[in-house]
Design a protein around this motif. Structure first.
Motif, PDB file in Angstrom:
ATOM      1  N   LEU A 135      27.109  48.670  30.308  1.00 12.32           N
ATOM      2  CA  LEU A 135      28.019  47.537  30.158  1.00 12.32           C
ATOM      3  C   LEU A 135      29.092  47.799  29.113  1.00 12.32           C
ATOM      4  N   ARG A 136      28.700  48.522  28.041  1.00  7.16           N
ATOM      5  CA  ARG A 136      29.667  48.803  26.983  1.00  7.16           C
ATOM      6  C   ARG A 136      30.776  49.735  27.480  1.00  7.16           C
ATOM      7  N   ILE A 137      30.385  50.709  28.281  1.00  8.25           N
ATOM      8  CA  ILE A 137      31.383  51.627  28.840  1.00  8.25           C
ATOM      9  C   ILE A 137      32.303  50.888  29.806  1.00  8.25           C
ATOM     10  N   VAL A 138      31.693  50.025  30.635  1.00 11.15           N
ATOM     11  CA  VAL A 138      32.508  49.221  31.554  1.00 11.15           C
ATOM     12  C   VAL A 138      33.500  48.367  30.764  1.00 11.15           C
ATOM     13  N   TRP A 139      33.024  47.769  29.677  1.00  7.89           N
ATOM     14  CA  TRP A 139      33.889  46.950  28.825  1.00  7.89           C
ATOM     15  C   TRP A 139      35.082  47.763  28.305  1.00  7.89           C
ATOM     16  N   LEU A 140      34.784  48.991  27.854  1.00  6.41           N
ATOM     17  CA  LEU A 140      35.847  49.834  27.300  1.00  6.41           C
ATOM     18  C   LEU A 140      36.950  50.112  28.307  1.00  6.41           C
ATOM     19  N   TYR A 141      36.538  50.368  29.546  1.00  4.13           N
ATOM     20  CA  TYR A 141      37.512  50.788  30.548  1.00  4.13           C
ATOM     21  C   TYR A 141      38.086  49.640  31.374  1.00  4.13           C
ATOM     22  N   THR A 142      37.654  48.421  31.081  1.00  2.00           N
ATOM     23  CA  THR A 142      38.212  47.258  31.793  1.00  2.00           C
ATOM     24  C   THR A 142      38.852  46.286  30.799  1.00  2.00           C
ATOM     25  N   ILE A 143      38.010  45.516  30.106  1.00  2.00           N
ATOM     26  CA  ILE A 143      38.520  44.470  29.223  1.00  2.00           C
ATOM     27  C   ILE A 143      39.300  45.062  28.041  1.00  2.00           C
ATOM     28  N   PHE A 144      38.721  46.102  27.395  1.00  2.00           N
ATOM     29  CA  PHE A 144      39.423  46.705  26.265  1.00  2.00           C
ATOM     30  C   PHE A 144      40.687  47.434  26.717  1.00  2.00           C
ATOM     31  N   ALA A 145      40.632  48.043  27.880  1.00  2.00           N
ATOM     32  CA  ALA A 145      41.816  48.737  28.401  1.00  2.00           C
ATOM     33  C   ALA A 145      42.955  47.752  28.646  1.00  2.00           C
ATOM     34  N   SER A 202      32.437  43.680  22.355  1.00  2.00           N
ATOM     35  CA  SER A 202      31.568  44.362  23.321  1.00  2.00           C
ATOM     36  C   SER A 202      30.134  44.469  22.795  1.00  2.00           C
ATOM     37  N   TYR A 203      29.963  44.542  21.485  1.00  2.00           N
ATOM     38  CA  TYR A 203      28.619  44.667  20.907  1.00  2.00           C
ATOM     39  C   TYR A 203      27.763  43.423  21.150  1.00  2.00           C
ATOM     40  N   PRO A 204      28.151  42.236  20.661  1.00  2.00           N
ATOM     41  CA  PRO A 204      27.285  41.073  20.879  1.00  2.00           C
ATOM     42  C   PRO A 204      27.112  40.723  22.350  1.00  2.00           C
ATOM     43  N   PHE A 205      28.139  40.982  23.160  1.00  2.12           N
ATOM     44  CA  PHE A 205      28.011  40.697  24.595  1.00  2.12           C
ATOM     45  C   PHE A 205      26.889  41.526  25.205  1.00  2.12           C
ATOM     46  N   THR A 206      26.881  42.832  24.934  1.00  3.05           N
ATOM     47  CA  THR A 206      25.853  43.696  25.509  1.00  3.05           C
ATOM     48  C   THR A 206      24.498  43.479  24.857  1.00  3.05           C
ATOM     49  N   TRP A 207      24.470  43.107  23.566  1.00  7.17           N
ATOM     50  CA  TRP A 207      23.199  42.768  22.929  1.00  7.17           C
ATOM     51  C   TRP A 207      22.529  41.596  23.645  1.00  7.17           C
ATOM     52  N   GLY A 208      23.303  40.549  23.911  1.00  7.20           N
ATOM     53  CA  GLY A 208      22.747  39.352  24.530  1.00  7.20           C
ATOM     54  C   GLY A 208      22.203  39.605  25.918  1.00  7.20           C
ATOM     55  N   VAL A 209      22.966  40.314  26.736  1.00 10.13           N
ATOM     56  CA  VAL A 209      22.532  40.611  28.106  1.00 10.13           C
ATOM     57  C   VAL A 209      21.268  41.463  28.087  1.00 10.13           C
ATOM     58  N   THR A 210      21.248  42.471  27.220  1.00 10.43           N
ATOM     59  CA  THR A 210      20.105  43.380  27.161  1.00 10.43           C
ATOM     60  C   THR A 210      18.865  42.675  26.616  1.00 10.43           C
ATOM     61  N   ALA A 211      19.027  41.814  25.613  1.00 10.53           N
ATOM     62  CA  ALA A 211      17.890  41.080  25.054  1.00 10.53           C
ATOM     63  C   ALA A 211      17.234  40.195  26.107  1.00 10.53           C
ATOM     64  N   LEU A 212      18.039  39.482  26.871  1.00 11.32           N
ATOM     65  CA  LEU A 212      17.507  38.610  27.923  1.00 11.32           C
ATOM     66  C   LEU A 212      16.733  39.415  28.959  1.00 11.32           C
TER      67      LEU A 212
END
Length: 455
Positions: free
Chosen positions: A402-412, A423-433
């Motif tokens: 998800l972090r890589i996807v974030w880098l090449y989509t939203i961050f791009a 990107s950090y808290p977003f991927t933390w939350g999804v992964t924790a769930l």
């Protein structure tokens, strides 16, 4: 039995006080380890300049990537020794200890050569600015020459944690921390060695802590005593250590890989952004990660011992308690970190642009760190039960993918530091769930009631 007062009976009695007794020394130990890096950065930032501070900071993600796999293997040692301890199996404890110490030295030597050779091309690949590249290569090469003692300490302390001894590693790291500070000041201020002096001080202090752990194991008359003449690889134990620890190491490497990509993106914003990110992440680590990491280790060790002792009724209580402790503690500590962000960052540097960049990161990361803490806590529970591949897969998908996807989509589309850090808290939350769901499925496969140990 010598050293008995340092151990904790994890399979009976009240949980909260014992988890706290286990976790508090570990929090302080982890803080001391991070303070090694903090002192490095404060000294080099104050006496060698922002470029030198950026050089040290630019190596962090690469170091974690290469070291993570091998340090992760020590999780296998922790789980295995704890499980055999719960089952009161002295022979298997001894075989696990001797296998672990020997392979730690072998892995450390391999990693020293690997890191020394790969440092220049990897740092270039990460887009490290030319102004700091030479110093970054020098720092990381000296650091990697100390890998044998760094890996040895991690495996030796994993044995002690497995039996509940988190006090003596704290004493060892305190001694090493004092040495690290003294050597930093001498090498950098007196001898003006810059980043080379900082790296050398770190390696020598880690050598002291590793030596003290080994001496502790040798002098113990408990079942985990280390006999140098008995050092050998027991292949069944190596397989179990690898089966449990390698996925944990790969998971750490996966996190580091995504962080390498993010570090490369941070590098594109210049030296001030690199230095601010370095200082902020170090502060967050000392205040937040020390707490969550200690609860993760407590969860791992307590669950492992109780599964080994077939005290299945305690597993849910342990996991719920550790999750509650890590979330509440992380929320409070994250808010404190953010509230005192400016004076804390001012310890590292007086450059206002570096402080501004550090506060930008801290405002996002520290206040949402409880998501990462919950994620790690659930990973500890699953590894304690014996599942290590599943949390690795979840982390591969959630933290890295998800972090890589974030880098090449939203961050791009929106290339700002704010968007990058979100990107950090977003991927933390999804992964924790996802980890919580997986744990609930896995837990159903264990008995709900306690079973007697086999004679």
């Amino acid at each position: 039995m010598s050293g008995k007062r340092y151990e904790i009976d994890m399979c009976s009695g009240p949980l909260f006080s014992k988890v706290l007794r286990f976790a508090l020394p570990l929090m302080l130990s982890t803080a001391l380890q991070l303070l090694f890096n903090a002192v490095d950065m404060v000294v080099v930032g104050r006496f060698s300049g922002s470029d030198a501070l950026a050089a040290v900071g630019a190596t962090g993600s690469l170091t974690n990537l290469l070291v993570g796999v091998f340090v992760g293997l020590s999780v296998g040692t922790n789980v295995l020794v704890a499980r055999y301890c719960g089952a009161q199996d002295a022979r298997n404890i001894s075989e696990t200890v001797h296998t672990s110490i020997l392979i730690s030295l072998i892995f450390g030597a391999f990693l020293a050569v690997l890191g020394f050779c790969l440092a220049p091309p990897m740092l270039r690949l990460m887009g490290t600015p030319d102004g700091v590249l030479e110093q970054a290569v020098l720092y990381i090469r000296i650091y990697f020459l100390g890998m044998p003692v760094i890996i040895l300490y991690n495996f030796g302390s994993a044995v002690l944690r497995a039996v509940g001894d988190t006090q003596r590693p704290l004493y060892f790291l305190t001694a090493a921390g004092v040495l690290n500070v003294a050597l930093n000041l001498f090498f950098v201020i007196v001898l003006r060695m810059g980043v080379a002096g900082v790296a050398l001080a770190t390696v020598l202090s880690q050598a002291l802590s590793a030596g003290l752990v080994v001496l502790c194991l040798i002098r113990s008359d408990a079942v985990y005593r280390l006999h140098l003449k008995k050092l050998r690889v027991h292949w069944d134990k190596l397989w179990e250590i690898t089966r449990i620890g390698l996925p944990a190491g790969l998971q750490g490497a996966i996190f580091s890989l995504s962080n390498v990509l993010i570090q490369s993106s941070i590098n594109s914003f210049g030296a001030a952004a690199i230095a601010g990110n370095t200082a902020s992440s170090n502060i967050e680590g000392i205040i937040c990660t020390t707490f969550s990491g200690a609860i993760y280790q407590a969860n791992l060790s307590f669950v492992s011992q109780n599964v080994g002792a077939k005290k299945y009724s305690r597993v849910n209580k342990i996991v719920l308690l550790c999750c509650a402790m890590t979330v509440i503690g992380s929320v409070v500590l994250g808010f404190v970190t953010w509230s005192f962000g400016q004076p804390l960052l001012s310890i590292y540097t007086s450059d206002p642009e570096v402080i501004r960049c550090g506060l930008l990161r801290m405002g996002i990361m520290a206040n949402l760190f409880f998501l990462a803490a919950l994620m790690d806590c659930m990973v500890g529970a699953m590894r304690g039960i014996g599942y290590s591949v599943l949390p690795m897969i979840v982390s591969l998908t959630g933290a890295c993918g998800l972090r890589i996807v974030w880098l090449y989509t939203i961050f791009a589309a929106h290339p700002t530091l704010q968007v990058l850090y979100i990107s950090y808290p977003f991927t933390w939350g999804v992964t924790a769930l996802t980890h919580i769901i997986c744990f609930l499925i896995v837990r159903r496969k264990l008995p709900k009631t306690d079973l007697p140990l086999e004679a």
